[in-house]
Design a protein around this motif. Structure first.
Motif, mmCIF file in Angstrom:
data_model
loop_
_atom_site.group_PDB
_atom_site.id
_atom_site.type_symbol
_atom_site.label_atom_id
_atom_site.label_comp_id
_atom_site.label_asym_id
_atom_site.label_seq_id
_atom_site.Cartn_x
_atom_site.Cartn_y
_atom_site.Cartn_z
ATOM 1 N N HIS A 113 0.843 -1.192 0.000
ATOM 2 C CA HIS A 113 0.000 0.000 0.000
ATOM 3 C C HIS A 113 0.880 1.245 0.000
ATOM 4 N N ALA A 114 0.415 2.292 -0.659
ATOM 5 C CA ALA A 114 1.147 3.560 -0.665
ATOM 6 C C ALA A 114 1.171 4.168 0.733
ATOM 7 N N ASP A 115 0.075 4.015 1.478
ATOM 8 C CA ASP A 115 -0.034 4.549 2.832
ATOM 9 C C ASP A 115 0.441 3.489 3.825
ATOM 10 N N PRO A 116 1.544 3.749 4.545
ATOM 11 C CA PRO A 116 2.033 2.736 5.496
ATOM 12 C C PRO A 116 1.056 2.483 6.646
ATOM 13 N N ASP A 117 0.097 3.390 6.864
ATOM 14 C CA ASP A 117 -0.890 3.214 7.925
ATOM 15 C C ASP A 117 -2.222 2.682 7.395
ATOM 16 N N ALA A 118 -2.229 2.189 6.157
ATOM 17 C CA ALA A 118 -3.467 1.645 5.577
ATOM 18 C C ALA A 118 -3.944 0.477 6.427
ATOM 19 N N PRO A 119 -5.269 0.304 6.541
ATOM 20 C CA PRO A 119 -5.784 -0.838 7.312
ATOM 21 C C PRO A 119 -5.289 -2.154 6.718
ATOM 22 N N GLU A 120 -5.173 -3.149 7.579
ATOM 23 C CA GLU A 120 -4.741 -4.476 7.143
ATOM 24 C C GLU A 120 -5.732 -5.029 6.128
ATOM 25 N N THR A 121 -5.218 -5.661 5.086
ATOM 26 C CA THR A 121 -6.071 -6.211 4.043
ATOM 27 C C THR A 121 -6.107 -7.732 4.119
ATOM 28 N N ALA A 122 -6.979 -8.332 3.323
ATOM 29 C CA ALA A 122 -7.178 -9.785 3.354
ATOM 30 C C ALA A 122 -5.880 -10.553 3.101
ATOM 31 N N GLU A 123 -5.021 -10.007 2.250
ATOM 32 C CA GLU A 123 -3.769 -10.707 1.933
ATOM 33 C C GLU A 123 -2.824 -10.762 3.134
ATOM 34 N N GLN A 124 -3.000 -9.852 4.079
ATOM 35 C CA GLN A 124 -2.099 -9.755 5.225
ATOM 36 C C GLN A 124 -2.587 -10.528 6.440
ATOM 37 N N GLN A 125 -3.750 -11.110 6.361
ATOM 38 C CA GLN A 125 -4.326 -11.807 7.501
ATOM 39 C C GLN A 125 -4.199 -13.313 7.333
ATOM 40 N N PRO A 126 -4.063 -14.019 8.434
ATOM 41 C CA PRO A 126 -4.006 -15.485 8.323
ATOM 42 C C PRO A 126 -5.349 -16.043 7.871
ATOM 43 N N LEU A 127 -5.307 -17.156 7.187
ATOM 44 C CA LEU A 127 -6.544 -17.807 6.773
ATOM 45 C C LEU A 127 -7.258 -18.364 7.995
ATOM 46 N N PRO A 128 -8.579 -18.284 8.022
ATOM 47 C CA PRO A 128 -9.316 -18.959 9.098
ATOM 48 C C PRO A 128 -8.983 -20.452 9.065
ATOM 49 N N ALA A 129 -8.971 -21.064 10.228
ATOM 50 C CA ALA A 129 -8.600 -22.483 10.325
ATOM 51 C C ALA A 129 -9.440 -23.362 9.419
ATOM 52 N N ALA A 130 -10.727 -23.075 9.309
ATOM 53 C CA ALA A 130 -11.606 -23.896 8.472
ATOM 54 C C ALA A 130 -11.234 -23.805 6.999
ATOM 55 N N VAL A 131 -10.699 -22.666 6.566
ATOM 56 C CA VAL A 131 -10.290 -22.494 5.173
ATOM 57 C C VAL A 131 -8.946 -23.170 4.933
ATOM 58 N N ALA A 132 -8.047 -23.047 5.896
ATOM 59 C CA ALA A 132 -6.705 -23.617 5.752
ATOM 60 C C ALA A 132 -6.690 -25.134 5.908
ATOM 61 N N ARG A 133 -7.734 -25.684 6.517
ATOM 62 C CA ARG A 133 -7.773 -27.128 6.786
ATOM 63 C C ARG A 133 -7.667 -27.959 5.508
#
Length: 165
Positions: A24-44
């Motif tokens: 992101h251009a803004d270093p303080d941009a909110p966390e996006t989906a790519e930066q979050q861990p997958l929910p356990a049910a999805v990663a299973r």
């Protein structure tokens, strides 16, 4: 060229983790989906065991849920579609049909019922914040409803008695 050696556990772990990246251009941009861990049910279930439709469906939910988490109480999520005159769809449901179809359910700008069935190879949506239909009612957060079973613990594996010797 250096060939890296990986243990079988490292190979298995790498195959279960999706490849995702964002800048992101803004270093303080909110966390996006790519930066979050997958929910356990999805990663299973390993990605290579998922159909293109199932994997696209799950990632769309992650994006919708993340987008909604950044909305104020006056707005709800809707989608605009590229490459056509479909307009905007107020999201009321999302589904997939293996191996390759994604279905969006909702209403258009005039409140007419709308459904879009799209092949995963043509998937291209823009998430949009639109004013709520009923300002006095709480905002509907479809992304969180779509993912509600992801946050529940997995059912216990059945215990099989040890065979008698």
């Amino acid at each position: 060229m250096i060939d890296e050696i990986a243990t079988s556990a490292e190979v298995l772990e790498a195959s279960a983790l999706p490849c995702a990246h964002v800048v992101h251009a803004d270093p303080d941009a909110p966390e996006t989906a790519e930066q979050q861990p997958l929910p356990a049910a999805v990663a299973r279930k390993p990605v290579e065991q998922k159909s293109p439709a199932e994997w696209a469906y799950e990632r769309l939910i992650l994006y919708i849920r993340n987008f909604e988490s950044q909305l104020d109480a006056r707005h709800e999520v809707a989608m605009g579609f590229a490459g056509g005159e479909v307009g905007v769809l107020r999201i009321e449901g999302l589904g997939y049909f293996d191996p390759d179809l994604i279905t969006f359910y909702g209403r258009d700008e005039d409140g007419a019922k709308m459904q879009l069935v799209q092949h995963v190879s043509q998937l291209n949506v823009a998430l949009r914040a639109i004013p709520r239909e009923m300002p006095d009612a709480p905002p509907r957060r479809i992304g969180f409803r779509l993912a509600q079973d992801w946050d529940e613990p997995a059912p216990a594996e059945p215990q099989h008695p040890a065979p008698e010797a």
